[in-house]
Design an enzyme around this catalytic site. Structure first.
Site, PDB file in Angstrom:
ATOM      1  N   GLY A 277       8.662  12.397 -36.655  1.00  7.06           N
ATOM      2  CA  GLY A 277       8.406  13.015 -35.362  1.00  7.06           C
ATOM      3  C   GLY A 277       9.472  12.671 -34.338  1.00  7.06           C
ATOM      4  N   ALA A 278      10.033  11.477 -34.482  1.00  2.42           N
ATOM      5  CA  ALA A 278      11.040  11.066 -33.501  1.00  2.42           C
ATOM      6  C   ALA A 278      12.281  11.968 -33.580  1.00  2.42           C
ATOM      7  CB  ALA A 278      11.426   9.609 -33.733  1.00  2.42           C
TER       8      ALA A 278
ATOM      9  N   GLY B  29       0.815  -1.224   0.000  1.00  8.26           N
ATOM     10  CA  GLY B  29       0.000   0.000   0.000  1.00  8.26           C
ATOM     11  C   GLY B  29       0.842   1.266   0.000  1.00  8.26           C
ATOM     12  N   GLY B  30       0.672   2.041   1.059  1.00  8.15           N
ATOM     13  CA  GLY B  30       1.372   3.317   1.163  1.00  8.15           C
ATOM     14  C   GLY B  30       2.881   3.168   1.111  1.00  8.15           C
TER      15      GLY B  30
HETATM   16  C1  HXC Z   1      -0.503  -3.606  11.678  1.00  5.33           C
HETATM   17  C2  HXC Z   1       0.645  -5.372  10.842  1.00  5.33           C
HETATM   18  C3  HXC Z   1       0.294  -5.005   9.545  1.00  5.33           C
HETATM   19  C4  HXC Z   1      -0.495  -3.843   9.368  1.00  5.33           C
HETATM   20  C5  HXC Z   1       1.486  -6.767   9.442  1.00  5.33           C
HETATM   21  N1  HXC Z   1       1.373  -6.474  10.734  1.00  5.33           N
HETATM   22  N2  HXC Z   1       0.816  -5.896   8.700  1.00  5.33           N
HETATM   23  N3  HXC Z   1       0.242  -4.675  11.909  1.00  5.33           N
HETATM   24  N4  HXC Z   1      -0.871  -3.160  10.458  1.00  5.33           N
HETATM   25  N5  HXC Z   1      -0.818  -3.376   8.159  1.00  5.33           N
HETATM   26  C6  HXC Z   1       1.982  -7.178  11.854  1.00  5.33           C
HETATM   27  C7  HXC Z   1       1.506  -8.604  11.984  1.00  5.33           C
HETATM   28  O1  HXC Z   1       0.315  -8.647  12.734  1.00  5.33           O
HETATM   29  C8  HXC Z   1       2.649  -9.242  12.717  1.00  5.33           C
HETATM   30  O2  HXC Z   1       2.583  -8.892  14.083  1.00  5.33           O
HETATM   31  C9  HXC Z   1       3.862  -8.519  12.159  1.00  5.33           C
HETATM   32  O3  HXC Z   1       3.363  -7.283  11.620  1.00  5.33           O
HETATM   33  C10 HXC Z   1       4.549  -9.271  11.056  1.00  5.33           C
HETATM   34  O4  HXC Z   1       3.581  -9.624  10.092  1.00  5.33           O
HETATM   35  P1  HXC Z   1       3.507 -11.076   9.445  1.00  5.33           P
HETATM   36  O5  HXC Z   1       2.275 -11.147   8.657  1.00  5.33           O
HETATM   37  O6  HXC Z   1       3.740 -12.096  10.504  1.00  5.33           O
HETATM   38  O7  HXC Z   1       4.790 -11.043   8.507  1.00  5.33           O
HETATM   39  P2  HXC Z   1       4.992 -11.643   7.068  1.00  5.33           P
HETATM   40  O8  HXC Z   1       4.463 -13.049   7.018  1.00  5.33           O
HETATM   41  O9  HXC Z   1       6.431 -11.432   6.719  1.00  5.33           O
HETATM   42  O10 HXC Z   1       4.088 -10.764   6.090  1.00  5.33           O
HETATM   43  C11 HXC Z   1       4.350  -9.411   5.969  1.00  5.33           C
HETATM   44  C12 HXC Z   1       3.222  -8.744   5.157  1.00  5.33           C
HETATM   45  C13 HXC Z   1       1.846  -9.104   5.743  1.00  5.33           C
HETATM   46  C14 HXC Z   1       3.320  -9.288   3.713  1.00  5.33           C
HETATM   47  C15 HXC Z   1       3.497  -7.268   5.108  1.00  5.33           C
HETATM   48  O11 HXC Z   1       1.891  -8.882   7.154  1.00  5.33           O
HETATM   49  C16 HXC Z   1       0.741  -8.313   5.188  1.00  5.33           C
HETATM   50  O12 HXC Z   1       0.278  -8.566   4.073  1.00  5.33           O
HETATM   51  N6  HXC Z   1       0.246  -7.316   5.957  1.00  5.33           N
HETATM   52  C17 HXC Z   1      -0.892  -6.491   5.512  1.00  5.33           C
HETATM   53  C18 HXC Z   1      -0.444  -5.465   4.515  1.00  5.33           C
HETATM   54  C19 HXC Z   1      -1.510  -4.472   4.184  1.00  5.33           C
HETATM   55  O13 HXC Z   1      -2.547  -4.857   3.585  1.00  5.33           O
HETATM   56  N7  HXC Z   1      -1.322  -3.183   4.579  1.00  5.33           N
HETATM   57  C20 HXC Z   1      -2.290  -2.136   4.366  1.00  5.33           C
HETATM   58  C21 HXC Z   1      -1.999  -1.474   3.012  1.00  5.33           C
HETATM   59  S1  HXC Z   1      -3.127  -0.200   2.674  1.00  5.33           S
HETATM   60  P3  HXC Z   1       3.050  -9.890  15.254  1.00  5.33           P
HETATM   61  O14 HXC Z   1       2.665  -9.184  16.506  1.00  5.33           O
HETATM   62  O15 HXC Z   1       2.321 -11.168  15.012  1.00  5.33           O
HETATM   63  O16 HXC Z   1       4.534 -10.026  15.080  1.00  5.33           O
HETATM   64  C22 HXC Z   1      -2.241   1.238   2.895  1.00  5.33           C
HETATM   65  C23 HXC Z   1      -3.029   2.486   2.801  1.00  5.33           C
HETATM   66  C24 HXC Z   1      -2.395   3.514   1.968  1.00  5.33           C
HETATM   67  O17 HXC Z   1      -1.100   1.236   3.139  1.00  5.33           O
HETATM   68  C25 HXC Z   1      -2.581   3.221   0.525  1.00  5.33           C
HETATM   69  C26 HXC Z   1      -2.208   4.365  -0.317  1.00  5.33           C
HETATM   70  C27 HXC Z   1      -2.325   4.086  -1.762  1.00  5.33           C
END
Ligand code: HXC
Length: 529
Positions: free
Chosen positions: A419-420, A185-186
């Site tokens: 044009g190029a 995402g962000g």
């Molecule tokens: C809070 C999060 C989190 C999130 C992961 N964690 N994503 N906490 N907010 N977005 C936490 C997990 O709960 C976990 O905590 C730790 O981080 C590690 O995550 P894992 O999943 O165990 O790690 P991994 O298997 O390596 O996977 C990493 C990951 C996955 C691929 C990033 O966690 C994931 O897909 N997360 C969601 C990503 C997402 O959808 N983000 C929002 C995007 S929207 P613990 O306590 O268990 O260690 C956005 C808005 C802006 O960003 C968009 C603008 C265009």
């Protein structure tokens, strides 16, 4: 035990300055070492480093000054008040690379997956603001899960603040993103707004929606690497370069910085040059074939011309029909844009136009003179290109050249049709110096095609159509297919011996050193983005 994450109320402060100072040292040590021990294990297992290890390896030894090490989030929902780690998952601050100031932020994946909440965002906002006001490059070491889910709209607003600052600082300070882990995402969108994106193979990925969401919505199944890994984005053009490991990425980053000014008010750093500027580039006579359709690697031309053959090519694996990158000529930094006859015969298409346009705008923002090496058969014909807006995308390149006020030198090497020719920084769109090799042909189109259009009736009426066509093609070639037609009409400033290309460019750069352009006052133009 993770002392830095405890949420228990603080004990009463120690008494006396000496005791309080000792207490501070303990807290600092807990932040730096206590937390890292936990996150380091996981990161190392995955072949990655921690935020602090990365910063230490990137910056000059002992130069890092950390900001807001003691900041913590204030969220309370979903049990967040029981988990309030110092730093809030991002290490920010400033230091030096090869003695030159840079500002840095580095996600700490060990804290909430490096996700961005209100406090985390505020720290990045602060370091971005400081980088812009101090006028020094901003480097983001990205390894984060995007918006922190538990903090809802505050996390989203945090990203908004980053995006706005990315845009505000664009063209003011260089902004460089290094992708070192999964960036969702962000964490992917902010890098897309920066000038350069370096990615590490195998560990880094960038995507807006992850594999699970994609599967739920479209039914497509894909893993992180296949969705947004380094190789994918090398080919999509979102990665400027890809690297085998973090050290390799940092090495490239240091090389890149060596070409860049600190900000848009400075000139790029000059270096003493021990490669003679008047060196004869004899190799050019062999590298470039005289037949206009025979391919060759334009990177060999670039290496022959620039200091010590050192060329930092950017976005190598995307739109290979145009080559872009940075080098020095006589110690002075230049941005090179070159058609590449090795790929698609060097035509301009949608991707090549976008690639070159953004690079030209970068160079123009940061006072980097442009050298365009032209050998182009035209725009790529095709329904797909037309339907996907080659007109708008080609116009981006045209726009970028037309608005550039840095010194501009065009070298017409072999052919430049239609044009190029105009788009590749011709005199009519504002190049400062147009140099042509004797092999150069500029025309609306090649001889055969042109003859078929303008002499169709004559050929059809002729007794010997083949012979008539041959004669008319020859007449066309004699009239137009050489650089003297343009030189006589002032569109080519000089026809040069190819072996003198390096020295001629160098002289041009010296002449243009003091170039100044005053543009009409306006808010901004409306580029066909
Ligand atoms: C809070 C999060 C989190 C999130 C992961 N964690 N994503 N906490 N907010 N977005 C936490 C997990 O709960 C976990 O905590 C730790 O981080 C590690 O995550 P894992 O999943 O165990 O790690 P991994 O298997 O390596 O996977 C990493 C990951 C996955 C691929 C990033 O966690 C994931 O897909 N997360 C969601 C990503 C997402 O959808 N983000 C929002 C995007 S929207 P613990 O306590 O268990 O260690 C956005 C808005 C802006 O960003 C968009 C603008 C265009």
């Amino acid at each position: 035990m993770r002392p830095a994450q405890e949420s228990a109320p603080r004990e009463l402060p120690a008494e006396g300055l000496a005791d309080r100072t000792a207490e501070l040292a303990v807290i600092r040590q807990r932040v730096v070492e206590g937390l890292d021990a936990e996150s380091a294990l996981r990161q190392h297992r995955l072949g990655k480093s921690t935020a602090r290890e990365r910063i230490a390896r990137l910056l000059d030894e002992g130069s890092f000054n950390e900001l807001e090490m003691l900041r913590r989030h204030r969220a309370t929902d979903f049990g967040m008040d029981a988990k309030r780690p110092y730093t809030d998952g991002v290490v920010t601050g400033w230091g030096t690379v090869e003695g030159r100031r840079v500002f840095v932020y580095a996600h700490d994946f060990g804290i909430f997956g490096g996700s961005l909440g209100e406090a985390h965002a505020a720290k990045i906002h602060k370091v971005m603001d400081l980088a812009e006001s101090a006028g020094a490059p901003l480097i983001g070491l990205n390894d984060g899960a995007g918006a922190r889910i538990q903090e809802g709209v505050m996390a989203l607003a945090g990203y908004g603040g980053i995006f706005r600052r990315n845009v505000q600082a664009s063209g003011v300070i260089p902004q460089i993103s290094v992708m070192l882990g999964p960036c969702a995402g962000g964490a992917a969108y902010s890098p897309a707004l920066t000038d350069f994106v370096l990615m590490v193979r195998g560990t880094a990925s960038m995507y807006v929606t992850g594999p699970d969401v994609i599967k739920a919505v479209t039914g497509e199944e894909i893993d992180f690497e296949g969705l947004g890994g380094a190789e994918v984005h090398a080919r999509s053009g979102q990665a400027t370069s890809v690297h085998d490991d973090e050290d390799d990425a940092f090495e490239q980053l240091r090389w890149l910085l060596s070409f860049l000014p600190q900000n848009n008010r400075e000139f790029p750093p000059e270096e003493p040059c021990d490669d003679p500027v008047d060196r004869s580039c004899d190799g050019l006579l062999d590298i470039v074939p005289s037949s206009p359709n025979q391919p060759y690697d334009v990177r060999r031309v670039i290496e022959e011309i620039v200091d010590h053959g050192e060329f930092l090519e950017l976005q190598e694996a995307w739109a290979g029909n145009v080559v872009i990158g940075l080098a020095r000529i006589g110690g002075q930094v230049v941005g090179l844009v070159a058609n590449q006859p090795l790929v698609l015969a060097g035509v301009l298409d949608i991707d090549a136009s976008q690639k070159a346009a953004r690079f030209i705008r970068f160079c123009d923002s940061f006072n980097i003179p442009l050298v365009s090496l032209v050998d182009v058969p035209g725009f790529l014909p095709g329904v797909d290109q037309e339907h996907n807006a080659i007109i708008r995308n080609g116009a981006k390149l045209l726009y970028a050249y037309c608005e550039a006020t840095v010194p501009r030198i065009q070298v017409l090497m072999r052919k430049a049709y239609g044009g190029a020719y105009i788009v590749m920084d011709s005199r009519s769109i504002g190049t400062d110096l147009s140099l042509a090799w004797p092999s150069n042909e500029v025309a609306v189109m090649g001889a055969e095609a042109a003859t078929n259009v303008i002499h169709r009736r004559t050929i059809l009426a002729a007794e010997d159509q083949q012979e008539t066509r041959r004669q008319l093609v020859e007449e066309y070639q004699r009239t137009l297919m050489h650089p003297y037609y343009g030189a006589e009409r002032g569109l080519v400033d000089d026809v040069i011996d190819p072996r003198e290309t390096r020295s001629a460019i160098h002289e041009g750069l010296r002449m243009l050193r003091s170039k100044r352009v005053d543009l009409p006052k306006r808010k901004h133009g409306n580029s066909p983005l």
